[in-house]
Scaffold this motif. Structure first.
Motif, PDB file in Angstrom:
ATOM      1  N   GLN A  94      33.994 -99.852  37.604  1.00 15.37           N
ATOM      2  CA  GLN A  94      35.143-100.510  37.964  1.00 15.37           C
ATOM      3  C   GLN A  94      36.471 -99.631  37.932  1.00 15.37           C
ATOM      4  O   GLN A  94      36.620 -98.787  37.216  1.00 15.37           O
ATOM      5  CB  GLN A  94      35.422-101.834  36.982  1.00 15.37           C
ATOM      6  CG  GLN A  94      35.631-101.430  35.656  1.00 15.37           C
ATOM      7  CD  GLN A  94      36.079-102.844  34.967  1.00 15.37           C
ATOM      8  OE1 GLN A  94      35.788-103.896  35.549  1.00 15.37           O
ATOM      9  NE2 GLN A  94      36.756-102.741  34.082  1.00 15.37           N
ATOM     10  N   LYS A  96      40.776-100.385  39.423  1.00 15.16           N
ATOM     11  CA  LYS A  96      41.966-101.073  40.220  1.00 15.16           C
ATOM     12  C   LYS A  96      42.732 -99.951  40.886  1.00 15.16           C
ATOM     13  O   LYS A  96      43.175 -98.797  40.286  1.00 15.16           O
ATOM     14  CB  LYS A  96      42.995-101.785  39.333  1.00 15.16           C
ATOM     15  CG  LYS A  96      42.257-103.120  38.984  1.00 15.16           C
ATOM     16  CD  LYS A  96      43.384-104.198  38.288  1.00 15.16           C
ATOM     17  CE  LYS A  96      42.780-105.504  38.168  1.00 15.16           C
ATOM     18  NZ  LYS A  96      43.687-106.387  37.647  1.00 15.16           N
ATOM     19  N   CYS A 115      28.657-103.141  46.226  1.00 20.00           N
ATOM     20  CA  CYS A 115      30.323-103.017  46.256  1.00 20.00           C
ATOM     21  C   CYS A 115      30.742-104.442  46.355  1.00 20.00           C
ATOM     22  O   CYS A 115      30.625-105.234  46.999  1.00 20.00           O
ATOM     23  CB  CYS A 115      30.847-102.299  47.242  1.00 20.00           C
ATOM     24  SG  CYS A 115      32.702-102.171  47.202  1.00 20.00           S
ATOM     25  N   MET A 117      34.383-106.066  46.388  1.00 23.48           N
ATOM     26  CA  MET A 117      35.695-105.800  46.634  1.00 23.48           C
ATOM     27  C   MET A 117      36.513-107.083  46.622  1.00 23.48           C
ATOM     28  O   MET A 117      36.570-108.017  47.052  1.00 23.48           O
ATOM     29  CB  MET A 117      35.651-105.204  47.879  1.00 23.48           C
ATOM     30  CG  MET A 117      37.090-105.155  48.463  1.00 23.48           C
ATOM     31  SD  MET A 117      37.921-103.681  48.078  1.00 23.48           S
ATOM     32  CE  MET A 117      36.605-102.376  48.635  1.00 23.48           C
ATOM     33  N   ASP A 118      37.497-106.888  45.422  1.00 23.50           N
ATOM     34  CA  ASP A 118      38.491-107.949  45.250  1.00 23.50           C
ATOM     35  C   ASP A 118      37.582-109.291  45.145  1.00 23.50           C
ATOM     36  O   ASP A 118      37.847-110.418  45.789  1.00 23.50           O
ATOM     37  CB  ASP A 118      39.417-108.155  46.396  1.00 23.50           C
ATOM     38  CG  ASP A 118      40.166-106.923  46.604  1.00 23.50           C
ATOM     39  OD1 ASP A 118      40.476-106.463  45.539  1.00 23.50           O
ATOM     40  OD2 ASP A 118      40.636-106.533  47.688  1.00 23.50           O
ATOM     41  N   TYR A 129      33.908 -98.343  53.631  1.00 22.36           N
ATOM     42  CA  TYR A 129      34.659 -99.676  53.814  1.00 22.36           C
ATOM     43  C   TYR A 129      36.188 -99.332  54.208  1.00 22.36           C
ATOM     44  O   TYR A 129      36.594 -98.286  53.302  1.00 22.36           O
ATOM     45  CB  TYR A 129      34.526-100.647  52.767  1.00 22.36           C
ATOM     46  CG  TYR A 129      35.312-101.784  52.810  1.00 22.36           C
ATOM     47  CD1 TYR A 129      34.636-102.759  53.510  1.00 22.36           C
ATOM     48  CD2 TYR A 129      36.622-102.139  52.356  1.00 22.36           C
ATOM     49  CE1 TYR A 129      35.040-104.280  53.514  1.00 22.36           C
ATOM     50  CE2 TYR A 129      37.272-103.570  52.526  1.00 22.36           C
ATOM     51  CZ  TYR A 129      36.505-104.485  53.263  1.00 22.36           C
ATOM     52  OH  TYR A 129      37.110-105.483  53.303  1.00 22.36           O
ATOM     53  N   LEU A 131      39.775 -99.713  53.335  1.00 19.33           N
ATOM     54  CA  LEU A 131      40.779-100.368  52.622  1.00 19.33           C
ATOM     55  C   LEU A 131      42.103-100.538  53.154  1.00 19.33           C
ATOM     56  O   LEU A 131      42.530 -99.654  53.747  1.00 19.33           O
ATOM     57  CB  LEU A 131      40.852 -99.802  51.246  1.00 19.33           C
ATOM     58  CG  LEU A 131      39.785 -99.681  50.161  1.00 19.33           C
ATOM     59  CD1 LEU A 131      40.199 -98.633  49.098  1.00 19.33           C
ATOM     60  CD2 LEU A 131      39.423-101.027  49.622  1.00 19.33           C
ATOM     61  N   HIS A 136      43.625-103.335  45.085  1.00 17.36           N
ATOM     62  CA  HIS A 136      42.470-103.794  45.105  1.00 17.36           C
ATOM     63  C   HIS A 136      41.710-103.653  43.921  1.00 17.36           C
ATOM     64  O   HIS A 136      41.745-102.555  43.100  1.00 17.36           O
ATOM     65  CB  HIS A 136      41.799-102.949  46.191  1.00 17.36           C
ATOM     66  CG  HIS A 136      42.553-103.074  47.388  1.00 17.36           C
ATOM     67  ND1 HIS A 136      42.015-104.075  48.358  1.00 17.36           N
ATOM     68  CD2 HIS A 136      43.161-102.412  48.252  1.00 17.36           C
ATOM     69  CE1 HIS A 136      42.725-104.016  49.599  1.00 17.36           C
ATOM     70  NE2 HIS A 136      43.497-102.922  49.451  1.00 17.36           N
ATOM     71  N   SER A 137      40.803-104.471  43.391  1.00 16.33           N
ATOM     72  CA  SER A 137      39.745-104.420  42.331  1.00 16.33           C
ATOM     73  C   SER A 137      38.357-104.217  42.897  1.00 16.33           C
ATOM     74  O   SER A 137      37.943-104.648  43.688  1.00 16.33           O
ATOM     75  CB  SER A 137      39.657-105.580  41.671  1.00 16.33           C
ATOM     76  OG  SER A 137      38.869-105.740  40.585  1.00 16.33           O
ATOM     77  N   LEU A 138      37.923-103.063  42.383  1.00 17.40           N
ATOM     78  CA  LEU A 138      36.689-102.407  42.651  1.00 17.40           C
ATOM     79  C   LEU A 138      35.680-102.480  41.646  1.00 17.40           C
ATOM     80  O   LEU A 138      35.901-102.152  40.466  1.00 17.40           O
ATOM     81  CB  LEU A 138      36.921-100.823  43.273  1.00 17.40           C
ATOM     82  CG  LEU A 138      37.854-100.537  44.341  1.00 17.40           C
ATOM     83  CD1 LEU A 138      37.833 -99.063  44.374  1.00 17.40           C
ATOM     84  CD2 LEU A 138      37.554-101.349  45.564  1.00 17.40           C
TER      85      LEU A 138
END
Length: 740
Positions: A94, A96, A115, A117-118, A129, A131, A136-138
């Motif tokens: 994880q 951010k 994955c 994503m958010d 992907y 962005l 974003h929170s990964l």
């Protein structure tokens, strides 16, 4: 060039061996430095600016399982006691991220990569992907079918390793482990990383009915031939042959093993090598992977060998530390030590490549003492550290060799000082603390720990003719435990955990007092072996407690003369039976200022081994015994591993710490010292890698000496006259005269 005539007739195992005249020349000990060998360049694949990352210790755990499978497939006698860090097939990653503009993010990993994503799950088939600008929170979930769960990310602003966290359960998170070599998305970290190096025969030794001429080897009926590749490595032999009938092969580390006809005495499985049918046409034969220097070929009918080569698996390295002097015997010891260590590098610093091909805790840490300088392969060292540590949440039932995990903290301190940051200790912090707690939990009222069945007991090395026993309460183990508390306190202070540091320091002080009270023999000026399992004092004296006491400052310095002139020389078999712990003892010699004595021991034992024609150092030396006894181990005729990485370390350490007098402050790790001891040498030159770069040197006994210092460090050069000690604070090249 001088010719050495080796025309001789040897009678070995009933065979007549004639060896033709060869030209004496200095040959490289390492195949990567041998101009007669050829490195096959790997296919080029895509590289990213980022690297694979994984949960700390998981790469080592998966590679350990791979090594174990390879060992079981090839080696006859495999015994691997104890429980190690467990493999996982699931990991979570994880981070951010904040991006200022659209960024195409790409990723790759083994197995299924999910994955999130958010908080929105993407299709597991996706590997990229777009962005949008913003925060974003990964979250990535990597699930494999037995492979290492690892992840590599590519994309501006998100591929930076900093800020990523990894977990096995989504509850506890830590910084991930990574290494710069793992930057190829299609080559996973647990895939094979070795180079293929083609080694050509160095000598052909005809035994019976063989004609070597015009680049072709003609084998007659019932012919026998031994091929010497000189380099002892792991790999596959390939031959091009024509003829009829059958060829059979056996591989060996020594001529005696090559000539052995009873395959029941071999340490590697020979059945796949015993019969190859020839078709009458030219054909290629590829032998199964084996560790070897010698290959014996037997033909039942006439045939011809058109080409033969050994395709060895060789770990890619940089030869970071360099050394040369005006003594060729010392140069040979140095080069053979490096080659021994290098041959043993396959994901880890391994035990013997012939007999078990596995990483062992003590061997790995001893190997780091040299390997961290000559190669500087931090990931290989980390893999060994993970194996040396007990698994997470350890229990006493996880113990195999009870004292082996105690070597791990010695390795962690070595790793920190060599590479200069706390990242590795922080990755493994929880396992370190858990292991320390386990050892504390079994201490008795004196602070001692005891080994008893069903564990494998204590093993300080194989030089145990004078003890201590496997089970009981040996002094050297308590000294090792004392050192663990000292190092535990050292790291706790670096981690800014002062309460924990004080706890470990108090444990160390209590244990120090108990050790001196119970084990120091003031009359003999030595530490006794300890207590037997039934609680009886073992008053014998062996070298193990002595060198550990010197290394930990428990041995009173005022009695060093007694130790080296009375105690050690009086120990039976002390110089006749030498094992893989000698890298540690070498450091004790140097710390006590016995550099000349250490060099003499190296020449007596390691030098003798080279003078016998060997090119790698073995697991154990019994140099004064008959030849056949030198090759025996575990009661088996060829049980001794003739290439054992840990015994490549003493020549390296003697040069680095002894002749060059290199040391490093553990309170200010950018401060280094050189205290050269040229002894009978007229000059030495080379370089030492440090975290800031390289210290390059040329020391002359007469005339000017030169040293080059990298930026951001301090170097002291000690002289016999203290007022002439040099303190160099700035990057640059400096000239001076050595006073001895």
């Amino acid at each position: 060039m001088e010719l050495r005539h080796l025309i001789c007739l040897l009678l070995i195992a009933g065979f007549s061996i004639s060896v033709s005249t060869v030209e004496a020349q200095i040959k490289a000990f390492d195949p990567l430095l041998d101009s007669d060998c050829k490195v096959l360049q790997p296919a080029e694949v895509e590289n990213w600016n980022s690297t694979y990352m994984w949960y700390p210790g998981q790469l080592a755990a998966h590679l350990q399982q791979i090594q174990l499978k390879e060992s079981e497939a090839r080696c006859v006698n495999v015994d691997y006691p104890g429980n190690f860090n467990r493999v996982s097939s699931l990991s979570f990653f994880q981070k951010k991220v904040k991006v200022l503009h659209e960024v195409l993010m790409k990723w790759e990993g083994s197995g299924t990569v999910q994955c999130v994503m958010d908080d929105r799950r993407l299709d597991t088939k996706l590997r990229e992907y777009l962005l949008e600008p913003g925060t974003h929170s990964l979250l990535f979930e990597v699930q494999t079918n037995g492979e290492l769960p690892a992840l590599i990310i590519h994309g501006e602003g998100i591929e930076d390793y900093n800020g990523w966290q990894v977990s096995l359960n989504k509850e506890t998170w830590c910084i991930p482990e990574t290494d710069s070599r793992y930057n190829r998305p299609m080559v996973k970290p647990d895939a094979e990383q070795e180079l293929t190096v083609v080694i050509f025969p160095d000598k052909y030794i005809p035994l019976r009915n063989v004609d070597c001429a015009n680049g072709k080897i003609e084998l007659g009926k019932h012919a026998r031939l031994v091929v010497d590749f000189r380099h002892l490595e792991v790999g596959c032999v390939k031959l091009e042959v024509t003829g009829n009938g059958y060829l059979s092969f056996s591989v060996a580390e020594s001529p005696e093993e090559a000539l052995n006809e009873d395959i029941r005495g071999n340490e590697q499985k020979m059945k796949p090598l015993t019969s190859f049918a020839l078709t009458g046409e030219k054909q290629e034969i590829t032998l199964p992977e084996r560790a070897l220097r010698y290959l014996k070929i037997a033909a039942d009918n006439p045939c011809a060998i058109h080409s033969i080569q050994f395709e060895a698996k060789v770990w890619p390295v940089d030869f970071q530390m360099q050394f040369e002097c005006d003594s060729e015997p010392l140069n040979h010891l140095w080069k053979a030590g490096i080659a021994t260590l290098h041959t043993s590098m396959h994901n880890f610093y391994l035990d013997g490549i012939k007999r078990d091909y596995l990483p062992w805790s003590m061997d790995a840490i001893v190997s780091m003492l040299g390997g961290d300088y000559v190669f500087g392969d931090r990931q290989v060292s980390r893999n060994g550290l993970s194996v040396a540590l007990m698994p997470a949440y350890p229990q006493t039932t996880d113990w195999g060799i009870v004292d082996y995990p105690l070597h791990a903290l010695i390795g962690f301190k070595q790793e920190y000082m060599r590479y200069g940051d706390l990242s590795t200790s922080l990755m493994y912090k929880e396992r370190i603390l858990q292991q320390m707690a386990l050892y504390e939990s079994v201490q008795d009222e004196n602070g001692f720990i005891t080994a008893q069945p069903p564990t494998s007991g204590f093993i300080p090395g194989w030089s145990k003719k004078m003890g201590p026993e496997d089970f009981g309460t040996p002094a050297y183990v308590q000294i090792l435990l004392y050192q663990n508390f000292v190092i535990g306190g050292y790291f706790a202070r670096l981690w800014k955990e002062n309460t924990l540091a004080r706890h470990y320091e108090q444990c160390a002080e209590k244990l120090r007092s108990s050790i001196m009270e119970h084990f120091w023999d003031d009359e003999r000026k030595a530490f006794i072996n300890g207590y037997t399992l039934v609680g009886k004092k073992d008053m014998r004296i062996s070298h193990h407690a002595q060198y550990w006491a010197v290394l930990t400052d428990l041995y009173p310095k005022q009695y060093y003369d007694d130790l080296f002139t009375k105690v050690l020389p009086s120990i039976p078999y002390y110089t006749e039976y030498i094992s893989y712990e000698k890298g540690y003892e070498c450091l004790a010699y140097i710390k006590a200022g016995r550099i000349k004595e250490m060099i003499a021991l190296l020449d007596l034992v390691w030098g003798d081994w080279l003078r016998q024609g060997n090119t790698r150092f073995p697991e154990n030396f019994s140099w004064n015994a008959p030849l056949q006894e030198q090759l025996m181990f575990y009661g088996r005729p060829f049980g001794l591993s003739l290439c054992h990485g840990a015994n490549g370390v003493p020549p390296i350490v003697t040069v680095l710490r002894g002749i060059l007098g290199f040391s490093q402050s553990d309170t200010c790790i950018s401060e280094y010292t050189l205290n050269p001891h040229l002894l009978d040498l007229n000059w030495v030159r080379g370089r030492i890698p440090v975290k800031e770069g390289y210290i390059t040197f040329l020391f002359n006994k007469e005339g000017n000496s030169i040293v080059e210092v990298p930026d951001n460090c301090k170097l002291r050069i000690l002289q016999k006259a203290p007022q002439k000690t040099l303190i160099l604070n700035k990057q640059g090249s400096y000239k001076f005269v050595i006073t001895e």
